[in-house]
Design an enzyme around this catalytic site. Sequence first.
Site, PDB file in Angstrom:
ATOM      1  N   ARG A   1      -3.590   5.086  20.823  1.00 26.66           N
ATOM      2  CA  ARG A   1      -3.839   3.674  20.485  1.00 26.66           C
ATOM      3  C   ARG A   1      -2.559   3.078  19.914  1.00 26.66           C
ATOM      4  O   ARG A   1      -1.764   3.786  19.271  1.00 26.66           O
ATOM      5  CB  ARG A   1      -4.987   3.534  19.471  1.00 26.66           C
ATOM      6  CG  ARG A   1      -4.805   4.346  18.203  1.00 26.66           C
ATOM      7  CD  ARG A   1      -5.906   4.074  17.192  1.00 26.66           C
ATOM      8  NE  ARG A   1      -5.702   2.817  16.495  1.00 26.66           N
ATOM      9  CZ  ARG A   1      -4.909   2.649  15.434  1.00 26.66           C
ATOM     10  NH1 ARG A   1      -4.214   3.659  14.950  1.00 26.66           N
ATOM     11  NH2 ARG A   1      -4.791   1.471  14.861  1.00 26.66           N
TER      12      ARG A   1
ATOM     13  N   SER B   1      -0.466   1.259  17.243  1.00 30.87           N
ATOM     14  CA  SER B   1      -0.635   1.066  15.793  1.00 30.87           C
ATOM     15  C   SER B   1      -0.773  -0.421  15.484  1.00 30.87           C
ATOM     16  O   SER B   1      -0.183  -1.259  16.158  1.00 30.87           O
ATOM     17  CB  SER B   1       0.588   1.635  15.071  1.00 30.87           C
ATOM     18  OG  SER B   1       0.693   1.051  13.796  1.00 30.87           O
ATOM     19  N   GLY B   2      -1.542  -0.719  14.460  1.00 27.73           N
ATOM     20  CA  GLY B   2      -1.663  -2.104  14.005  1.00 27.73           C
ATOM     21  C   GLY B   2      -0.698  -2.407  12.866  1.00 27.73           C
ATOM     22  O   GLY B   2      -0.654  -3.542  12.376  1.00 27.73           O
TER      23      GLY B   2
ATOM     24  N   SER C   1       0.806  -1.222   0.000  1.00 25.27           N
ATOM     25  CA  SER C   1       0.000   0.000   0.000  1.00 25.27           C
ATOM     26  C   SER C   1       0.841   1.275   0.000  1.00 25.27           C
ATOM     27  O   SER C   1       1.605   1.506  -0.923  1.00 25.27           O
ATOM     28  CB  SER C   1      -0.931  -0.076   1.202  1.00 25.27           C
ATOM     29  OG  SER C   1      -1.805   0.997   1.227  1.00 25.27           O
TER      30      SER C   1
ATOM     31  N   ASP D   1      -6.282   2.093  -3.083  1.00 24.76           N
ATOM     32  CA  ASP D   1      -7.509   1.841  -2.316  1.00 24.76           C
ATOM     33  C   ASP D   1      -7.864   3.022  -1.404  1.00 24.76           C
ATOM     34  O   ASP D   1      -8.794   2.930  -0.609  1.00 24.76           O
ATOM     35  CB  ASP D   1      -7.452   0.519  -1.532  1.00 24.76           C
ATOM     36  CG  ASP D   1      -6.373   0.494  -0.484  1.00 24.76           C
ATOM     37  OD1 ASP D   1      -5.562   1.432  -0.423  1.00 24.76           O
ATOM     38  OD2 ASP D   1      -6.337  -0.495   0.289  1.00 24.76           O
TER      39      ASP D   1
ATOM     40  N   GLU E   1     -12.676   5.965   6.382  1.00 27.53           N
ATOM     41  CA  GLU E   1     -11.693   6.382   7.362  1.00 27.53           C
ATOM     42  C   GLU E   1     -11.240   7.776   6.937  1.00 27.53           C
ATOM     43  O   GLU E   1     -11.231   8.097   5.747  1.00 27.53           O
ATOM     44  CB  GLU E   1     -10.505   5.421   7.389  1.00 27.53           C
ATOM     45  CG  GLU E   1     -10.864   4.075   7.997  1.00 27.53           C
ATOM     46  CD  GLU E   1      -9.642   3.225   8.278  1.00 27.53           C
ATOM     47  OE1 GLU E   1      -9.368   2.972   9.459  1.00 27.53           O
ATOM     48  OE2 GLU E   1      -8.969   2.804   7.323  1.00 27.53           O
TER      49      GLU E   1
HETATM   50  C1  16G Z   1      -4.165  -0.231   7.447  1.00 29.36           C
HETATM   51  C2  16G Z   1      -5.633  -0.332   7.226  1.00 29.36           C
HETATM   52  C3  16G Z   1      -6.280   1.018   7.341  1.00 29.36           C
HETATM   53  C4  16G Z   1      -5.945   1.646   8.678  1.00 29.36           C
HETATM   54  C5  16G Z   1      -4.468   1.635   8.924  1.00 29.36           C
HETATM   55  C6  16G Z   1      -4.196   2.007  10.355  1.00 29.36           C
HETATM   56  C7  16G Z   1      -6.783  -1.880   5.737  1.00 29.36           C
HETATM   57  C8  16G Z   1      -6.937  -2.357   4.340  1.00 29.36           C
HETATM   58  N1  16G Z   1      -5.918  -0.888   5.910  1.00 29.36           N
HETATM   59  O1  16G Z   1      -3.559   0.532   6.450  1.00 29.36           O
HETATM   60  O2  16G Z   1      -7.646   0.853   7.225  1.00 29.36           O
HETATM   61  O3  16G Z   1      -6.404   2.953   8.749  1.00 29.36           O
HETATM   62  O4  16G Z   1      -3.955   0.334   8.713  1.00 29.36           O
HETATM   63  O5  16G Z   1      -2.853   1.866  10.632  1.00 29.36           O
HETATM   64  O6  16G Z   1      -7.399  -2.373   6.666  1.00 29.36           O
HETATM   65  P1  16G Z   1      -2.318   1.977  12.100  1.00 29.36           P
HETATM   66  O7  16G Z   1      -2.949   0.887  12.924  1.00 29.36           O
HETATM   67  O8  16G Z   1      -0.850   1.847  11.961  1.00 29.36           O
HETATM   68  O9  16G Z   1      -2.711   3.340  12.611  1.00 29.36           O
HETATM   69 ZN    ZN Z   2      -3.676   1.168   0.179  1.00 33.87          ZN
END
Ligand code: 16G
Ligand code: ZN
Length: 529
Positions: A497, A499-500, A64, A280, A370
């Site tokens: 939060r 990060s994921g 991405s 996307d 988002e």
């Molecule tokens: C990913 C997610 C996006 C989210 C971002 C948050 C998908 C396809 N993409 O790019 O939706 O906003 O992670 O990232 O689910 P973070 O947890 O590092 O803030």
């Molecule tokens: Zn993307």
Amino acid sequence: MDVDAVNKFSSLHAKPNGLILQYGTAGFRTKAYHLDHVMYRMGLLAVLRSKQTKSTIGVMVTASHNPEEDNGVKLIDPLGEMLAPSWEEHATHLANAEEQDIQAVLAEISHREAVNLQQKAMIVIGRDTRPSSEKLSQSVIDGVSVLGGQYHDYGLVTTPQLHYLVCCQNTNGQYGKATIEGYYQKLSKAFVELTKQTFRSGDEYRALKIDCASGIGALKLKEMECYLPRELSLHLFNDGTKGKLNHLCGADFVKSHQKPPLGIEVKPNERCCSFDGDADRIIYYYNDADGRFHLIDGDKIATLISSFLKELLSEVGENLKIGIVQTAYANGSSTRYLEEVMKVPVHFTKTGVKHLHHKAQEFDIGIYFEANGHGTVLFSKAAEMKIRQLAKEETDGKKRKAAVMLENVIDLINQTVGDAISDMLLIEAILALKGLSVQQWDAIYTDLPNRQLKVKVADRQVIDTTDAERRAVTPLGLQEVIDDLVKKYRFSRAFVRPSGTEDVVRVYAEADSQENADNLAHEVSLAVF
Ligand code: 16G
Ligand code: ZN
């Protein structure tokens, strides 16, 4: 299972010693040179998932908006949705297994998920334009082939195109033709129908500058241009012919730096947008006559689309329920506008497309975005049937016209996932139909000044949140400190939060002025240490 073949190929795609990765919010994502074994193993896993669901499964190779050196992979479930959570766990387990344990892990997953190994498997594969993506997608193919799965490699596609293709494959063409041409035909037909009364030739007003993040979006827009009316004149920048993917450009850069990307000249009052690296996400923006930059993010996109759909629904006169889904990052002004002025219910979920998408499925018409520009509109089966029926049979001309427009929106929007191309076409159609300039759109409400910061901590998982990530439950006492800091400012709000997708804690703050938002974000970030 051909045990010898699996063993042989597993050692050809060896796992670096000690490397542990997790299937996160958007699949696996890290430096490309760490991912060969993961790709191979996701090929294996996709075969099991395909056998279990008796459906085509997608594998997309992309990272991405991440830097060009990174890469990633995610699996796409039968209706074009994100992989089911229990299989995310299997993915993590399989990716981290030692080589000699791969067979056992595959057997365990098959057993737990009651996979019939005799079942046929079909996998569709796509990739973005990163230099590493082609070789990595070959590793996916190795994994698919070694378990006897069939595959179709679509090569270079946007992430949402692959989601579309998976959905088409599994719905007998009901969603559309399972080819890239089918995608262009479906969207462009809906766009032409939707705008046919508004476009006049030579209309300069329709010019749109697009920053393609030096990614796949440029390639696909060039392919699609011949399907679109000439009145929509798209000017592509950062089209990948030079410049590095996502470097100082793209939707994520523009949103987080709140300034225009490099490689595009933003003249006063020109409508511009940016895609991200896999197309996307989309963000709009412009510079005003004084050279001041204005960002039109996912929240304003959601507002534009919601008010358009709400108006059409009231003309149609059916009792169809709209619901809007946002995350904690949605600007407070947008939520207030949607709830208090537009009177539509707003719901909050955790960050990540899968959470928003899932919630949006609860409504007749679910709109989710988002703030970062990822979003789409979902129509329930019942709502879609009702609208299509009214478009065909309604005798009241005004009602039928509104129903036909809604039907075209259904076909124009990519309901499987957020899609920069599809969102852009819908936005351009709405602006044209409503005769709105980018400034008028921007003026619907004024964003509260906000600031995002990243904080590096020893272990980000010590922060646990609740209430759609808007409140911290642990470490104890942190939320009380944040509450006290927030009280110091007007129109303020802040949250933290983990990060994921990165090893950091994210801080968000908004307040009545940029200075106050900056100060609040800074103070909250100190409290996180
Ligand atoms: C990913 C997610 C996006 C989210 C971002 C948050 C998908 C396809 N993409 O790019 O939706 O906003 O992670 O990232 O689910 P973070 O947890 O590092 O803030
Ligand atoms: Zn993307």
